[in-house]
Design a protein around this motif. Sequence first.
Motif, mmCIF file in Angstrom:
data_model
loop_
_atom_site.group_PDB
_atom_site.id
_atom_site.type_symbol
_atom_site.label_atom_id
_atom_site.label_comp_id
_atom_site.label_asym_id
_atom_site.label_seq_id
_atom_site.Cartn_x
_atom_site.Cartn_y
_atom_site.Cartn_z
ATOM 1 N N ALA A 236 0.846 -1.356 0.088
ATOM 2 C CA ALA A 236 -0.066 -0.028 0.046
ATOM 3 C C ALA A 236 1.030 1.112 0.017
ATOM 4 O O ALA A 236 2.005 1.284 0.795
ATOM 5 C CB ALA A 236 -1.088 -0.008 1.278
ATOM 6 N N GLY A 237 0.413 2.143 -0.807
ATOM 7 C CA GLY A 237 1.459 3.408 -0.991
ATOM 8 C C GLY A 237 2.574 3.430 -1.930
ATOM 9 O O GLY A 237 3.342 4.454 -2.119
ATOM 10 N N GLU A 238 2.609 2.409 -2.743
ATOM 11 C CA GLU A 238 3.730 2.305 -3.677
ATOM 12 C C GLU A 238 3.318 3.216 -4.980
ATOM 13 O O GLU A 238 3.154 2.687 -6.126
ATOM 14 C CB GLU A 238 3.989 0.820 -4.268
ATOM 15 N N ILE A 239 3.018 4.607 -4.712
ATOM 16 C CA ILE A 239 2.551 5.123 -5.936
ATOM 17 C C ILE A 239 3.449 5.795 -6.673
ATOM 18 O O ILE A 239 3.178 6.602 -7.812
ATOM 19 C CB ILE A 239 1.700 6.704 -5.095
ATOM 20 N N GLY A 240 4.907 5.264 -6.559
ATOM 21 C CA GLY A 240 5.606 5.628 -7.923
ATOM 22 C C GLY A 240 5.308 4.938 -9.090
ATOM 23 O O GLY A 240 5.650 5.362 -10.163
ATOM 24 N N PHE A 241 4.568 3.790 -8.878
ATOM 25 C CA PHE A 241 4.179 3.062 -10.056
ATOM 26 C C PHE A 241 2.815 3.693 -10.686
ATOM 27 O O PHE A 241 2.339 3.140 -11.612
ATOM 28 C CB PHE A 241 3.800 1.627 -9.657
ATOM 29 N N LEU A 242 2.221 4.784 -9.812
ATOM 30 C CA LEU A 242 0.949 5.239 -10.524
ATOM 31 C C LEU A 242 1.120 5.850 -11.904
ATOM 32 O O LEU A 242 1.776 6.895 -11.905
ATOM 33 C CB LEU A 242 0.640 6.562 -9.292
ATOM 34 N N PRO A 243 0.275 5.634 -12.791
ATOM 35 C CA PRO A 243 0.369 6.270 -14.057
ATOM 36 C C PRO A 243 -0.290 7.605 -13.905
ATOM 37 O O PRO A 243 -1.403 8.003 -13.298
ATOM 38 C CB PRO A 243 -0.447 5.266 -14.848
ATOM 39 N N VAL A 244 0.265 8.647 -14.346
ATOM 40 C CA VAL A 244 0.054 10.089 -14.165
ATOM 41 C C VAL A 244 0.475 10.643 -15.700
ATOM 42 O O VAL A 244 1.296 10.458 -16.589
ATOM 43 C CB VAL A 244 0.929 10.590 -13.222
ATOM 44 N N PRO A 245 -0.338 11.908 -15.980
ATOM 45 C CA PRO A 245 -0.064 12.549 -17.130
ATOM 46 C C PRO A 245 1.456 12.991 -17.236
ATOM 47 O O PRO A 245 1.917 13.214 -16.024
ATOM 48 C CB PRO A 245 -1.110 13.751 -17.354
ATOM 49 N N GLY A 246 1.938 13.268 -18.313
ATOM 50 C CA GLY A 246 3.353 14.002 -18.467
ATOM 51 C C GLY A 246 4.575 12.954 -18.519
ATOM 52 O O GLY A 246 5.557 13.594 -18.487
ATOM 53 N N THR A 247 4.168 11.774 -18.632
ATOM 54 C CA THR A 247 5.194 10.723 -18.722
ATOM 55 C C THR A 247 5.198 10.150 -20.187
ATOM 56 O O THR A 247 4.273 10.289 -20.840
ATOM 57 C CB THR A 247 5.118 9.436 -17.808
ATOM 58 N N VAL A 248 6.289 9.317 -20.491
ATOM 59 C CA VAL A 248 6.437 8.738 -21.789
ATOM 60 C C VAL A 248 6.204 7.219 -21.328
ATOM 61 O O VAL A 248 7.269 6.639 -20.552
ATOM 62 C CB VAL A 248 7.536 9.099 -22.318
ATOM 63 N N GLY A 249 5.217 6.845 -21.887
ATOM 64 C CA GLY A 249 4.905 5.499 -21.536
ATOM 65 C C GLY A 249 4.171 5.106 -20.232
ATOM 66 O O GLY A 249 3.804 5.889 -19.744
ATOM 67 N N LEU A 250 4.482 3.834 -19.799
ATOM 68 C CA LEU A 250 3.615 3.356 -18.681
ATOM 69 C C LEU A 250 4.665 2.818 -17.736
ATOM 70 O O LEU A 250 5.499 2.000 -18.333
ATOM 71 C CB LEU A 250 2.314 2.681 -18.867
ATOM 72 N N PRO A 251 4.485 2.803 -16.378
ATOM 73 C CA PRO A 251 5.280 1.840 -15.496
ATOM 74 C C PRO A 251 4.858 0.259 -15.859
ATOM 75 O O PRO A 251 3.854 -0.078 -16.522
ATOM 76 C CB PRO A 251 4.693 2.211 -14.076
ATOM 77 N N SER A 252 5.720 -0.647 -15.322
ATOM 78 C CA SER A 252 5.576 -1.973 -15.469
ATOM 79 C C SER A 252 5.787 -2.822 -14.044
ATOM 80 O O SER A 252 6.007 -2.157 -13.177
ATOM 81 C CB SER A 252 6.499 -2.328 -16.415
#
Length: 403
Positions: A236-252
């Motif tokens: 819970a709280g691993e928001i580094g992986f949260l997709p947000v606008p302004g990035t290139v691509g998506l986390p994995s």
Amino acid sequence: MPASPSTARAINDRVALRLLQQEGPLTAGQLKQLTGLSRPTVADLVERLIASGLIAVVGESGEQRRGPNAKLYGIVADRAQLAALDVRTEGVAVLVSDLLGRVLAEASVPIGDDAGTGPAVEQAVALVERVAKEAGADRLHTLGIGAPGLIDPVSGDLRDSSGLPEWHRQLVAALQERFPQARVSVENETNLAAVAEQRDGAARDRDTFVLLWLGVGIGAAVVLDGALRRGASGGAGEIGFLPVPGTVGLPSATGCDGGFHSVAGAGAIAALAAEHAVTAPSSAAEPHAAALVRTAVEAVADAAPEADAAADGFLDALADRVALGAAAVISVLDPGCVVLAGETGRAGGEVLARRVQERLARLSPLPTEVRASALGGQAVLRGALLTARDRAQDELFAPRGSG
């Protein structure tokens, strides 16, 4: 079904011990008033707790009063010594305290990236031994460890992570081997910072809040209805992986590139500062991203015309990014309060907190107060100490029936 006499005595003892821990030394009369117990019952529990070595007479109350009723009873603080560790990728900080949380000794040691796993573990364990010796603690009762990474909710172990040095995981086992009688526990650093901020810091008046950790990496701790929530897998709280606008691509599943980390992590902040021509001298005292944010905050405070525009623009852009991740968390949890912590969050202080709050008011219909950490760089160590103290007291104060 009413409690048996032995169970009732055990419960009464625990209540009295908690009051003495929270309020400090108390007379038998004060214990009677605070617990609502009868005078004979309080007299019996005081006798039991003295016999068990948990409390002792520590003074008298008032200038004129003397005799049994004036005796002040307090927790025997040296009944147990505790150690708290803040384990970072670049080093370890340690403190040793008594059962009441009074710090007896503390120190830190840097551990370089070039240190091998074995030498790094040796350095950290040697530091704990040295600080314990300086504190006069021959035998540590409990060790609380704060570290980056996920904690397995079943085993309580630090889970394997490619982003962390191997010595982090081996340190726990090494400490348990060196202090075989001690209770050793490890918790995520962001969670410990939240515990400390709720008990002693910026969220003292909040039962529900989110602590947003802005540092080399990005994370969050969630406290709902007074309880820390870790999630089914401890993530819970691993928001580094949260997709947000302004990035290139998506986390994995194997990396947070493309997630919130990509716009608010230390590397992204350094790049953002360069875009706004904000610079800061290199310092061993704090990470470069935090130094950049601190420099910008100071420039705004100084109101230097030539620096003000660049610093303002940088802080506004950073607040925009932080608000994106915070808004997503708020829309799901409605915490009412967000505390900005971590090296970057602390560097931004009230200036960054205010700007993030202004943006959240536009992004979300849910009213949310944004506060800066009140504990600074001591939050993780303080949280580790609090959890170690709680665990020690839970054991030492555990209800014990008496026949």
